[in-house]
Scaffold this motif. Structure first.
Motif, PDB file in Angstrom:
ATOM      1  N   GLN A  84       0.907  -1.379   0.015  1.00  0.00           N
ATOM      2  CA  GLN A  84      -0.123  -0.113  -0.020  1.00  0.00           C
ATOM      3  C   GLN A  84       0.957   1.359   0.121  1.00  0.00           C
ATOM      4  O   GLN A  84       0.432   2.370   0.301  1.00  0.00           O
ATOM      5  CB  GLN A  84      -0.831  -0.076   1.064  1.00  0.00           C
ATOM      6  N   LYS A 116      -0.709   0.170  -4.667  1.00  0.00           N
ATOM      7  CA  LYS A 116      -0.316   1.595  -4.860  1.00  0.00           C
ATOM      8  C   LYS A 116       0.652   1.640  -5.986  1.00  0.00           C
ATOM      9  O   LYS A 116       0.610   1.615  -7.138  1.00  0.00           O
ATOM     10  CB  LYS A 116       0.203   2.115  -3.532  1.00  0.00           C
ATOM     11  N   THR A 117       2.204   1.812  -5.724  1.00  0.00           N
ATOM     12  CA  THR A 117       3.135   1.669  -6.788  1.00  0.00           C
ATOM     13  C   THR A 117       4.256   0.701  -6.546  1.00  0.00           C
ATOM     14  O   THR A 117       4.940   0.459  -5.517  1.00  0.00           O
ATOM     15  CB  THR A 117       3.747   3.253  -6.397  1.00  0.00           C
ATOM     16  N   ALA A 152      -3.654   1.645  -8.707  1.00  0.00           N
ATOM     17  CA  ALA A 152      -2.291   0.934  -8.444  1.00  0.00           C
ATOM     18  C   ALA A 152      -1.725   1.149  -9.727  1.00  0.00           C
ATOM     19  O   ALA A 152      -2.410   0.837 -10.854  1.00  0.00           O
ATOM     20  CB  ALA A 152      -2.546  -0.552  -8.048  1.00  0.00           C
TER      21      ALA A 152
END
Length: 195
Positions: A84, A116-117, A152
């Motif tokens: 996250q 997320k990333t 994401a």
């Protein structure tokens, strides 16, 4: 570096930290000699070689050598079980062995489930072999995003390696970058993949 086993009988376990809210940089989990390093947890859904859950940043950190992720989780990550935050700037050459007690597992070379990333992950000759009991498996992430959240992203990442399953396994979703994608895959690359 961590060379020892980590065990949790009712909660998260990770080779460096159970949950990360800060910055992990340049860390590794490795085996010593001929021994296997085991990360073991019960009672939670995520497990990762570096951290089970990340809401901060994990970079340039990996599992090396003979490492096993074991327990009743359903999301397994070579670096992070559930992301996250940000996982970035890492080269992966060793995938931990997955020993799960449940079926329909989600497994990623870097991240089990990304919310997320994930950026600049290079998985080189990463092997997932004789798989059974998996639902979603990706060379970089098992699941990217979900049906209700499209934010994401997996970007500038690459995978080369092998994904094979046991002859009796069926109905599973395997991908070089993601097992299943609900959000954004951007500027990613598959060099060579054997399935």
């Amino acid at each position: 570096k961590n060379y020892g086993d980590v065990r949790s009988s009712d909660g998260y376990a990770g080779g460096i930290t159970a949950e990360n809210e800060g910055i992990i940089s340049g860390c590794s989990v490795e085996n010593k000699g001929t021994a296997t390093t085991t990360i073991y947890s019960l009672g939670v859904e995520e497990i990762g070689a570096i951290s089970a859950v990340n809401t901060g940043t994990v970079e340039n950190s990996r599992a090396n050598g003979d490492v096993t992720l074991r327990g009743d989780a359903i999301r397994f990550g070579g670096i992070v079980g559930l992301n996250q935050g940000t996982v970035q700037n890492t080269e992966l050459t060793d995938m931990p062995k997955i020993v799960g007690t449940k079926s329909n597992l989600t497994v990623g070379g870097a991240v089990g489930e990304n919310q997320k990333t994930v950026s600049s992950i290079e998985a080189k000759n990463l092997a997932f072999e004789n798989l059974s009991g998996y639902m979603y498996l990706g060379g970089i992430v098992g699941i990217n995003g979900d049906t209700g959240d499209k934010s994401a992203v997996v970007t500038n990442s690459s995978y080369t390696g092998t994904i094979t399953e046991k002859s009796s396994a069926a109905g599973n979703c395997y991908g070089g970058i993601a097992g299943i994608n609900y959000a954004t895959l951007e500027d990613d690359h598959i060099g060579e993949i054997h399935m």
